[in-house]
Write a protein that holds these residues in place. Structure first.
Motif, PDB file in Angstrom:
ATOM      1  N   ALA A   8       0.749  -1.214  -0.222  1.00 38.38           N
ATOM      2  CA  ALA A   8      -0.103  -0.043   0.116  1.00 38.38           C
ATOM      3  C   ALA A   8       0.970   1.164  -0.084  1.00 38.38           C
ATOM      4  O   ALA A   8       0.570   2.272  -0.839  1.00 38.38           O
ATOM      5  N   THR A  67      -6.406  -5.576   4.821  1.00 41.92           N
ATOM      6  CA  THR A  67      -6.289  -4.725   3.622  1.00 41.92           C
ATOM      7  C   THR A  67      -5.922  -3.327   4.293  1.00 41.92           C
ATOM      8  O   THR A  67      -6.297  -3.033   5.541  1.00 41.92           O
ATOM      9  N   THR A  69      -5.770   0.961   3.380  1.00 43.21           N
ATOM     10  CA  THR A  69      -6.094   1.899   2.551  1.00 43.21           C
ATOM     11  C   THR A  69      -5.580   3.283   3.087  1.00 43.21           C
ATOM     12  O   THR A  69      -5.326   3.389   4.311  1.00 43.21           O
ATOM     13  N   TYR A  71      -5.371   7.187   2.470  1.00 37.02           N
ATOM     14  CA  TYR A  71      -5.916   8.280   2.210  1.00 37.02           C
ATOM     15  C   TYR A  71      -4.880   9.604   2.191  1.00 37.02           C
ATOM     16  O   TYR A  71      -4.362   9.652   3.086  1.00 37.02           O
TER      17      TYR A  71
END
Length: 183
Positions: A8, A67, A69, A71
């Motif tokens: 990521a 997971t 993420t 931002y």
């Protein structure tokens, strides 16, 4: 977890300041796309927010899947894409190691799987309007080979035990299997 976060971070193009590969190859990502942490060996994974805006990192789990993420404010042009490419430089076949265990009876057998040794590099490819603009090496990783290990019990009949130990000394699995079949 650390490998998922590492990927990521790479895709977000944040600056990786410390990353270590696993000691042996992993199967859930391409070679050099992993990140390992281990307190006992001082392995850590660190990165820096090298953007001009704050970032927010969300980690979730569902059905045994992790997971992450990330931002933040997107400043990259929409026609710019990033892809990471793993290149294997060399491999080492692990071989087989046969070990006699005098504490276990003849007929006892435990097999541990092998891990192939790999040297690999990870590259960051940047595409603008679908055309490759740059290719930069991100890291180089070396993964140890680990042989397929077979532990054979050799305790029991002294004559058969000596024959089995002689077969084990050859490190030839077929020879060991032939002696075991005659038991």
């Amino acid at each position: 977890v650390s490998t998922t976060l590492y990927n990521a971070v790479l895709l977000s193009e944040l600056e990786v300041t410390e990353r270590h590969n696993h000691s042996m190859i992993v199967t859930y990502v391409d070679p050099s796309a992993d990140a390992a942490i281990a307190e006992s060996s001082g392995k850590d994974f660190r990165f820096t927010n090298n953007t001009d805006a704050p970032v927010y990192i969300e980690g979730t789990t569902s059905n045994k899947h992790v997971t992450f993420t990330i931002y933040g404010e997107e400043t990259r042009p929409s026609n710019r894409k990033v892809k990471y490419v793993s290149k294997t430089l060399s491999t080492t076949e692990p071989g087989v190691q046969i070990i006699g265990d005098a504490g276990q009876p003849i007929g006892y057998r435990v097999v541990e799987s092998a891990h192939r040794g790999v040297v690999a590099e990870l590259y960051k490819a940047v595409y603008v309007d679908g055309k490759e603009e740059s290719m930069t090496k991100v890291n180089k990783s070396t993964y140890k080979a680990s042989p397929r290990t077979i532990v054979i019990g050799v305790a029991g009949d002294p004559g058969l035990s000596a024959e089995l130990q002689a077969a084990i000394a050859t490190q030839d699995e077929a020879t060991v299997n032939a002696v075991l079949a005659s038991c």
